[in-house]
Motif scaffolding. Structure first.
Motif: not given
Length: 188
Positions: A35-36, A39, A42-43, A82
């Motif tokens: 998840v980290t 994130a 994606v950012a 992405t």
């Protein structure tokens, strides 16, 4: 040896808080790491794609004469960037769990992601819809031209991007599921 012990400590996610020792299960540790990484990916790609798209749409044609269907532009102005990065993260996690060595896992993940990039580039013309117009039909296998000698219309950009993104995200989800299965086998 120190690196191995450090990775084991990090893997067990030992947290000392107010005198209590809490150990996160391996699946929770992997989920938190994925998840980290997702994130950050994606950012980062959202900003990069946004800047590239802005530059591409606002620059005069004589300074940057590129069309949306050219590979560099196609990857730079849509959602597939992405999706490819998320696939790379998932493949890297799976390779790391299977190979249990950093450099070989990195090499394997990069090779699989690059191979998928070339495969999708070859399959992309077949993902395009066939459109019959008064000037002729756009045959997907042609690559970049219509029967009348023109170029693929811009309205095909987003459907094509979203189909390819969906395929890549499904493959990333599959790689993630396989990574959790591999983790379960290692710690069963």
């Amino acid at each position: 040896m120190g690196s191995f012990l450090d990775s084991q400590l990090a893997f067990n996610a030992v947290i000392v808080k107010t005198g209590m020792l809490l150990i996160a299960p391996p699946a929770r540790w992997l989920a938190a790491k994925l998840v980290t990484a997702a994130a950050v990916v994606v950012a980062g790609t959202a900003v990069t794609v946004g800047v590239y798209r802005w530059a591409w749409t606002t620059s005069p044609d004589e300074n940057y004469p590129a069309f949306w269907y050219e590979t560099a532009v196609y990857f730079g102005i849509g959602t597939v960037t992405t999706a490819y990065c998320l696939f790379g993260v998932a493949t890297g996690a799976l390779a790391g769990l299977l190979l249990r060595r950093t450099l070989p896992a990195l090499t394997a993940a990069a090779a699989v992601t690059a191979g998928l990039t070339y495969l999708m580039d070859a399959l992309r013309p077949h993902l395009r819809p066939t459109v019959v117009t008064g000037f002729g039909s756009w045959r997907p296998a042609d690559g970049r031209t219509t029967a009348s000698g023109g170029y693929p219309p811009l309205p095909h950009f987003w459907p094509l991007q979203l189909v390819e993104t969906g395929i890549l995200l499904a493959l990333a989800a599959t790689a993630t599921a396989l990574a959790f299965r591999a983790l379960h086998r290692l710690h069963a």
